[in-house]
Write a protein that holds these residues in place. Structure first.
Motif, mmCIF file in Angstrom:
data_model
loop_
_atom_site.group_PDB
_atom_site.id
_atom_site.type_symbol
_atom_site.label_atom_id
_atom_site.label_comp_id
_atom_site.label_asym_id
_atom_site.label_seq_id
_atom_site.Cartn_x
_atom_site.Cartn_y
_atom_site.Cartn_z
ATOM 1 N N ILE A 1 12.606 56.264 -46.633
ATOM 2 C CA ILE A 1 12.333 57.359 -45.700
ATOM 3 C C ILE A 1 10.855 57.409 -45.341
ATOM 4 C CG2 ILE A 1 12.338 59.876 -45.450
ATOM 5 C CD1 ILE A 1 14.904 59.909 -47.124
ATOM 6 N N LYS A 2 9.988 57.232 -46.317
ATOM 7 C CA LYS A 2 8.554 57.269 -46.047
ATOM 8 C C LYS A 2 8.149 56.175 -45.069
ATOM 9 C CE LYS A 2 3.994 57.172 -48.237
ATOM 10 N NZ LYS A 2 3.251 57.078 -49.516
ATOM 11 N N LYS A 3 8.700 54.983 -45.253
ATOM 12 C CA LYS A 3 8.383 53.859 -44.379
ATOM 13 C C LYS A 3 8.879 54.136 -42.961
ATOM 14 C CE LYS A 3 7.009 49.541 -43.707
ATOM 15 N NZ LYS A 3 5.561 49.220 -43.680
ATOM 16 N N ILE A 4 10.054 54.723 -42.836
ATOM 17 C CA ILE A 4 10.606 55.046 -41.512
ATOM 18 C C ILE A 4 9.696 56.034 -40.791
ATOM 19 C CG2 ILE A 4 12.498 56.210 -40.316
ATOM 20 C CD1 ILE A 4 14.403 54.999 -42.383
ATOM 21 N N PHE A 5 9.227 57.058 -41.510
ATOM 22 C CA PHE A 5 8.334 58.043 -40.897
ATOM 23 C C PHE A 5 7.045 57.391 -40.416
ATOM 24 C CE2 PHE A 5 10.985 61.429 -42.477
ATOM 25 C CZ PHE A 5 10.682 62.513 -41.671
ATOM 26 N N THR A 6 6.388 56.652 -41.274
ATOM 27 C CA THR A 6 5.078 56.086 -40.915
ATOM 28 C C THR A 6 5.201 55.032 -39.827
ATOM 29 O OG1 THR A 6 5.257 54.515 -42.770
ATOM 30 C CG2 THR A 6 4.067 56.569 -43.170
ATOM 31 N N ASP A 7 6.274 54.246 -39.847
ATOM 32 C CA ASP A 7 6.453 53.208 -38.829
ATOM 33 C C ASP A 7 6.783 53.797 -37.459
ATOM 34 O OD1 ASP A 7 5.905 51.290 -40.675
ATOM 35 O OD2 ASP A 7 7.925 50.450 -40.782
ATOM 36 N N ASN B 1 1.913 62.408 -41.443
ATOM 37 C CA ASN B 1 1.990 63.623 -42.261
ATOM 38 C C ASN B 1 3.456 63.856 -42.607
ATOM 39 O OD1 ASN B 1 2.067 66.269 -43.287
ATOM 40 N ND2 ASN B 1 0.302 66.900 -42.052
ATOM 41 N N ILE B 2 3.897 63.324 -43.739
ATOM 42 C CA ILE B 2 5.307 63.349 -44.105
ATOM 43 C C ILE B 2 5.807 64.779 -44.312
ATOM 44 C CG2 ILE B 2 7.050 62.458 -45.683
ATOM 45 C CD1 ILE B 2 5.607 60.331 -44.067
ATOM 46 N N ARG B 3 4.959 65.626 -44.920
ATOM 47 C CA ARG B 3 5.380 67.007 -45.165
ATOM 48 C C ARG B 3 5.651 67.735 -43.853
ATOM 49 N NH1 ARG B 3 2.104 71.152 -49.002
ATOM 50 N NH2 ARG B 3 3.210 69.939 -50.582
ATOM 51 N N LEU B 4 4.717 67.638 -42.915
ATOM 52 C CA LEU B 4 4.903 68.292 -41.617
ATOM 53 C C LEU B 4 6.084 67.673 -40.881
ATOM 54 C CD1 LEU B 4 4.021 70.259 -39.415
ATOM 55 C CD2 LEU B 4 2.410 68.506 -38.593
ATOM 56 N N GLY B 5 6.185 66.347 -40.929
ATOM 57 C CA GLY B 5 7.286 65.670 -40.254
ATOM 58 C C GLY B 5 8.634 66.107 -40.799
ATOM 59 N N THR B 6 8.733 66.266 -42.121
ATOM 60 C CA THR B 6 9.975 66.703 -42.747
ATOM 61 C C THR B 6 10.325 68.127 -42.331
ATOM 62 O OG1 THR B 6 9.592 65.262 -44.660
ATOM 63 C CG2 THR B 6 11.128 67.091 -44.956
ATOM 64 N N LYS B 7 9.292 68.992 -42.240
ATOM 65 C CA LYS B 7 9.518 70.382 -41.833
ATOM 66 C C LYS B 7 10.069 70.453 -40.403
ATOM 67 C CE LYS B 7 7.096 74.750 -41.025
ATOM 68 N NZ LYS B 7 5.784 75.458 -41.039
ATOM 69 N N ILE B 8 9.448 69.719 -39.484
ATOM 70 C CA ILE B 8 9.906 69.741 -38.095
ATOM 71 C C ILE B 8 11.269 69.074 -37.970
ATOM 72 C CG2 ILE B 8 9.368 69.032 -35.731
ATOM 73 C CD1 ILE B 8 6.429 69.222 -36.425
ATOM 74 N N PHE B 9 11.489 68.012 -38.749
ATOM 75 C CA PHE B 9 12.790 67.336 -38.757
ATOM 76 C C PHE B 9 13.887 68.333 -39.111
ATOM 77 C CE2 PHE B 9 16.284 64.958 -40.516
ATOM 78 C CZ PHE B 9 16.337 63.789 -39.768
ATOM 79 N N GLU C 1 13.853 71.543 -38.716
ATOM 80 C CA GLU C 1 14.001 72.513 -37.628
ATOM 81 C C GLU C 1 14.966 71.996 -36.559
ATOM 82 O OE1 GLU C 1 10.259 73.568 -35.948
ATOM 83 O OE2 GLU C 1 9.373 74.155 -37.860
ATOM 84 N N TYR C 2 14.896 70.690 -36.283
ATOM 85 C CA TYR C 2 15.686 70.133 -35.180
ATOM 86 C C TYR C 2 17.053 69.633 -35.607
ATOM 87 C CZ TYR C 2 12.004 70.536 -31.723
ATOM 88 O OH TYR C 2 11.084 71.056 -30.844
ATOM 89 N N TYR C 3 17.173 69.159 -36.854
ATOM 90 C CA TYR C 3 18.424 68.537 -37.268
ATOM 91 C C TYR C 3 19.209 69.367 -38.281
ATOM 92 C CZ TYR C 3 16.747 64.475 -34.768
ATOM 93 O OH TYR C 3 16.305 63.633 -33.782
ATOM 94 N N GLY C 4 18.577 70.439 -38.808
ATOM 95 C CA GLY C 4 19.279 71.314 -39.731
ATOM 96 C C GLY C 4 19.518 70.725 -41.098
ATOM 97 N N SER C 5 18.950 69.563 -41.367
ATOM 98 C CA SER C 5 19.075 68.892 -42.665
ATOM 99 C C SER C 5 17.783 68.173 -42.980
ATOM 100 C CB SER C 5 20.227 67.874 -42.665
ATOM 101 O OG SER C 5 21.465 68.485 -42.368
ATOM 102 N N LEU C 6 17.515 67.958 -44.261
ATOM 103 C CA LEU C 6 16.375 67.150 -44.654
ATOM 104 C C LEU C 6 16.692 65.675 -44.427
ATOM 105 C CD1 LEU C 6 15.494 68.953 -48.005
ATOM 106 C CD2 LEU C 6 14.218 69.105 -45.852
ATOM 107 N N PRO C 7 15.674 64.839 -44.229
ATOM 108 C CA PRO C 7 15.926 63.404 -44.041
ATOM 109 C C PRO C 7 16.760 62.798 -45.174
ATOM 110 C CG PRO C 7 13.658 63.919 -43.491
ATOM 111 C CD PRO C 7 14.240 65.165 -44.073
ATOM 112 N N SER C 8 16.489 63.231 -46.405
ATOM 113 C CA SER C 8 17.241 62.702 -47.548
ATOM 114 C C SER C 8 18.713 63.096 -47.462
ATOM 115 C CB SER C 8 16.632 63.214 -48.860
ATOM 116 O OG SER C 8 16.597 64.632 -48.879
ATOM 117 N N GLU C 9 18.990 64.292 -46.927
ATOM 118 C CA GLU C 9 20.382 64.733 -46.783
ATOM 119 C C GLU C 9 21.095 63.926 -45.713
ATOM 120 O OE1 GLU C 9 19.760 69.420 -48.070
ATOM 121 O OE2 GLU C 9 19.623 68.841 -45.953
ATOM 122 N N VAL C 10 20.395 63.633 -44.608
ATOM 123 C CA VAL C 10 20.977 62.804 -43.556
ATOM 124 C C VAL C 10 21.313 61.430 -44.108
ATOM 125 C CG1 VAL C 10 20.518 61.654 -41.362
ATOM 126 C CG2 VAL C 10 19.826 64.030 -41.683
#
Length: 273
Positions: free
Chosen positions: A238-244, A249-257, A259-268
């Motif tokens: 997941i970290k590599k996907i975000f940075t690539d 900013n993984i924390r901010l990216g996860t928060k906004i993610f 907001e839009y998808y209703g799930s955390l990246p790990s849950e998806v």
């Protein structure tokens, strides 16, 4: 409504036997980046839910709800797993019956006491059934149903006195297209305004007015759409996907993610296993 993250303008080819395009769309949860088209698009949700954002408005559709998006209107959408009937009517068809159809904005409320609303829902369903069955004379019947639908849209749900500046939308479309195709680059409002000959403050203001979100947030949303696609379709970390995809900013990216998808990246990611 298909996902096409690299395109800001949607080109539509009509059904070969009809003057319009009608089809059933079955989508997995996701988003559709800001785009526009030169037709009127009508979407009736059958299952799941779809959220449309346009002209600083947000409309959530549930089963039995429909929306009509005018030509040249910048809009985006997010959705759960859903099934919908999509009807796309070219301006060349409508122009035989209505002057300047490119400058129309519709306002449709999900009012269950509105008899025309229920009739349009029924008409859309009937049009799809007719287009599938293709019995003798079906094209006559289809156009009868279509004209009744357009009559209700243009006489009851058209915003009177509203003219959409489609030329301005086209300019913003160029900005959107550039962001969609260059989302991995360092993108700022200042740099984009210089590239497309805007005043930076004006670009920020008009973009927020037209799309409902800031330009900076839109850049983030485009990157997150690619993040979501890779979460579902790859096994990379997941970290590599975000940075690539340009999000450091993984924390901010996860928060906004969330907001839009209703799930955390790990849950998806877990849902795909």
């Amino acid at each position: 409504m298909k996902n096409d993250l690299d395109s800001e303008y949607e080109l539509v080819l009509n059904n070969t036997d009809l003057d319009v395009k009608i089809f059933k769309s079955n989508e997995l949860a996701g988003t559709r980046a800001l785009h526009w088209h030169r037709h009127i698009e009508i979407v009736l949700v059958l299952e799941g839910s779809v959220t449309f954002n346009y002209e600083s408005q947000t409309t959530v559709l549930h089963p039995g709800n429909f929306i009509a998006i005018g030509s040249g209107i910048l809009h985006s959408s997010s959705h759960s797993d859903n099934s919908s009937i999509v009807l796309q009517v070219p301006l060349t068809y409508i122009s035989h019956y209505w002057d300047n159809p490119e400058n129309i904005l519709f306002t449709i409320h999900n009012n269950y006491e509105d008899k025309e609303y229920h009739e349009v829902v029924s008409l859309i369903q009937s049009m799809f059934e007719v287009s599938e069955r293709k019995y003798p004379g079906y094209r006559f019947k289809f156009n009868e149903l279509l004209l009744r639908t357009l009559f209700h849209l243009f006489t009851k749900y058209r915003q009177r006195g509203i003219l959409i500046d489609s030329i301005h939308d086209k300019r913003l479309g160029e900005v959107i297209g550039y962001v969609n195709n260059n989302y991995l680059q360092t993108l700022t409002v200042k740099a984009l305004s210089e590239k497309f000959n805007y005043n930076a403050d004006y670009l920020s203001r008009i973009f927020k007015q037209k799309s409902g979100i800031s330009l900076g947030r839109y850049i983030y949303v485009v990157r997150l759409a690619h993040v979501y696609f890779e979460l579902v379709n790859s096994t990379r970390s997941i970290k590599k996907i975000f940075t690539d995809n340009g999000i450091t900013n993984i924390r901010l990216g996860t928060k906004i993610f969330f907001e839009y998808y209703g799930s955390l990246p790990s849950e998806v990611r877990r849902q795909q296993k």
